[in-house]
Design a protein around this motif. Structure first.
Motif, PDB file in Angstrom:
ATOM      1  N   UNK A 107      -6.628  30.462 -13.867  1.00  0.00           N
ATOM      2  CA  UNK A 107      -5.842  29.235 -13.865  1.00  0.00           C
ATOM      3  C   UNK A 107      -5.577  28.773 -15.306  1.00  0.00           C
ATOM      4  N   UNK A 108      -6.571  28.903 -16.181  1.00  0.00           N
ATOM      5  CA  UNK A 108      -6.329  28.467 -17.553  1.00  0.00           C
ATOM      6  C   UNK A 108      -5.454  29.464 -18.302  1.00  0.00           C
ATOM      7  N   UNK A 121      -3.071  31.159 -16.935  1.00  0.00           N
ATOM      8  CA  UNK A 121      -1.724  30.843 -16.459  1.00  0.00           C
ATOM      9  C   UNK A 121      -1.211  29.552 -17.088  1.00  0.00           C
ATOM     10  N   UNK A 122      -2.097  28.574 -17.223  1.00  0.00           N
ATOM     11  CA  UNK A 122      -1.698  27.291 -17.799  1.00  0.00           C
ATOM     12  C   UNK A 122      -1.210  27.491 -19.233  1.00  0.00           C
ATOM     13  N   UNK A 123      -2.001  28.227 -19.992  1.00  0.00           N
ATOM     14  CA  UNK A 123      -1.613  28.472 -21.387  1.00  0.00           C
ATOM     15  C   UNK A 123      -0.309  29.271 -21.429  1.00  0.00           C
TER      16      UNK A 123
END
Lengths: 456, 456
Positions: free
Chosen positions: B292-293, B295-297
């Motif tokens: 998730x992180x 993808x967020x970045x």
């Protein structure tokens, strides 16, 4: 290179020159491989090879052909031959085929079958009554069912006979049935050959038999197999009468089929009936376009939300920069939740009764994941060159991320449970739908938060 | 309500008052159900019940306990008892357990086992060498392997003996092995009981045996079972020497496990080892936070794209309205493609060699679906109240949708193929990653198109 490309030319030559030899040449070839070879041949050659095989093998190979080849073959041979091909197949495969071929051909064959083999026609009609995806649709009525007073030695003799005449789908489980084929117990072939030959089946049988009902969904049947490590499971109606048996080979196919269907539904594709390449371009467009346009129209609501907040955007254009990242993080978190819950439901680890437990867990999960991503968003937003205070933008981005991720987790986990409770397939409430929902709700949340922190 | 909650109190009372009766009372209970009951009991009670069972059943129940219960039980009984519990289990389950328990305990048990049963310890060491997810990791060396000259009647006697002594995982396939346990053929128990008792196995065996190698991935093994409708498959090394057998019950578990793992990976969750509720909150946060992180970045790059086009947006603010819908449609189309291809790869219907075929098909598919969605977008954009020509905005939205959907289809279908070719699991290149990629690329396309049509 496919096996058939290697073997087919030799086989066709043999068929031409020495047809009597074909049967012997193919004796050691597995029915599955033979089906693969035949599927690639022109229909007339395929029929010629099927005719050259012993009756029992013809059935085995027919069962394994692609639906397309089966229909072509049944359509091209005479009505009599078609009926005899059908009657060589095992009852469960026969039903599946008849349900899939054009109605007109099916009716003609049924009428013909009625005359040739009334019992088989009756059976076919009965089996057709069950849904294709239920235990009733998977089962075959050809099981070994014996009286409780049968002696072990006589049971072994009977198994031999049924097996020789190819009258049973499995002989590894022997069912003990009483008056009116009521299921009393089961004896495995293993137990049978170990038992004292002079004993009766009722002395050696296991009475506690794992069973399913004809209405049970095939996915539930697969779970029973997986749980109890079974080779076969009896299908029993509400009065305890045994109707048939589902064997493990069908279940392996079911599990793979269901996983594919779920994967497709979870990506908003109407499940395909054939493989990716076997599905025609037009069918594929249709099966993808349907949900894709529903989702598109759904997501168009975001345009309305944005239009409604045009003046806010005009005032603080920097808000635009974070629109994709905020809606995406909500969508991704929601995708994770929905996939975990949909799979949990599929294998029976999660049930709709777990509603509050799931809601509590995903609320906490959303807050935890949202806070983490919110901090990343905060750090990035802090470096934006903007007219207003970057601190306000950063706080807006961080708070919105927390809220949207939490919404995503809750929607992603609870929608599948709601679907299941409504009797719908939970896989429908999947990633793309969660994403679409979170896109719209996420923007509403974002603007509400922005107005609060930016004092607009 | 779980079965155990109903039965456990009675069982504990019986254990207290009349321990000799426990064995008889549990005789008809399926090992799986018994394992469920025992898993919920305190460790000391669980051990007491296991001790009350006949040796053979102890092993069956131990195999079916949750990993957690197994480890607790092995840790709480004396070293000798632990070794005897281990040796009652079948070799494949024993290896899985030993691979999972803490190293210190595993080493102690191995040393002990070496003294008590050197052959079992040696076998365990050999089996441990294979990866858990390979045919070698799934197989058990306890199969029925007989000499080609064995007479049919003698073979039946031998099957009886092995079965009575619980020395074979399956007796439904009898393997004919020559010098150095080279696999020569197979005889099903069905064929054996049908055959003339005075014949030799070599006369009745099938020589063309479907087989796997110990290095084969468990997913490939499952495909072989599904294709050939097998009950068991022999594991054979490159010299043709038979090493063991994989049975269908293990394969049903594998198929379900792999489908769950794929569903989780396709939603960017690091696959869980336990069920949703059995996984601790902290572990679940970790397994979800990781991707998730990332993808967020990744998606934060969209902020850079938008920032770079700030002046365009300031001039034509209406462009903002369609940002979510354009990136979402590309993402959704990409999700469809990736899911179709990932499943196709998993079941072997699609291979990396189909690269050009897939690319051509998805290019056409993207154009078809994109045009359809583009028309919908055109219609909506036409009603936008904007400073510039609505026609220009509508054309921009329509053209961008076509382009972005096509990019989505191509990326969604070709990335899994590339992953597979690189030897990575294609399920990694799934929906969220495609979405992230399409978010960034989609915006770049959108602004390029906008600049062209709006003359900015």
């Amino acid at each position: 290179m496919r096996l058939s490309q290697l073997v087919a030319p030799d086989l066709l030559a043999l068929l031409e020159n020495d047809p009597a030899e074909v049967r012997a040449a193919l004796e050691e070839v597995h029915a599955e491989d033979l089906a693969e070879i035949i599927s690639d041949l022109p229909t007339d050659k395929a029929v010629a090879i099927l005719r050259a095989l012993p009756d029992e093998r013809t059935g085995e190979v027919m069962e394994r052909l692609t639906r397309e080849s089966q229909v072509q073959i049944l359509g091209s041979v005479g009505r009599d031959d078609a009926v005899s091909l059908l009657s060589e197949m095992s009852p469960d495969d026969r039903v599946d085929l008849v349900q899939d071929i054009p109605d007109e051909l099916a009716n003609q064959l049924l009428t013909q079958l009625e005359q040739a083999e009334p019992a088989a026609a009756e059976e076919l009609r009965e089996l057709s009554a069950y849904g294709e995806d239920t235990a009733g649709g998977l089962m075959t009525p050809e099981y070994v069912g014996l009286d409780p007073q049968t002696k072990v030695w006589a049971a072994i003799e009977e198994v031999r006979r049924l097996s020789r005449e190819n009258q049973a789908e499995t002989i590894y489980s022997i069912y003990v049935v009483g008056y009116g084929t009521k299921l009393l117990g089961v004896v495995s072939l293993r137990d049978l050959i170990l038992a004292d030959p002079s004993k009766s089946l009722e002395d050696v049988m296991t009475e506690n038999v794992v069973r399913v009902t004809p209405q049970d969904d095939q996915e539930a049947v697969a779970s029973v197999f997986a749980k109890y490590d079974l080779n076969a499971v009896p299908v029993v109606d509400e009065r305890g009468v045994m109707l048939g048996v589902v064997t493990v080979d069908d279940v392996v196919d079911v599990v793979i089929e269901e996983a594919t269907e779920d994967a497709q539904m979870m990506a908003a594709v109407v499940p395909l009936e054939d493989s990716y390449f076997e599905t025609s371009f037009a069918t594929l467009v249709r099966k993808r376009a349907m949900w894709l346009s529903v989702l598109f129209v759904g997501t168009l609501l975001t345009a309305n939300v944005l239009e409604a907040h045009e003046s806010t955007l005009a005032t603080v254009l920097a808000l635009v920069f974070f629109i994709p990242v905020i809606v995406a993080s909500g969508g991704n978190a929601g995708a994770q939740s929905s996939s975990l819950i949909i799979r949990g439901l599929a294998v029976g680890e999660v049930t709709p009764r777990d509603w509050f437990r799931v809601a509590g867990r995903e609320l906490a999960m959303g807050l935890a994941l949202g806070t983490m991503l919110g901090l990343l968003g905060f750090a990035r937003a802090f470096f934006v060159d903007t007219g207003v205070s970057t601190m306000d933008i950063a706080v807006t981005v961080a708070s919105s991320t927390i809220a949207v991720v939490t919404v995503g987790c809750l929607a992603g986990s609870l929608l599948p449970l709601a679907m299941q409770r409504l009797g719908l397939d939970p896989a429908v409430s999947s990633t793309p739908f969660i994403t679409c929902l979170v896109d719209v709700v996420g923007l509403l949340v974002y603007f509400a938060v922005a107005k609060f922190f930016l004092g607009l």
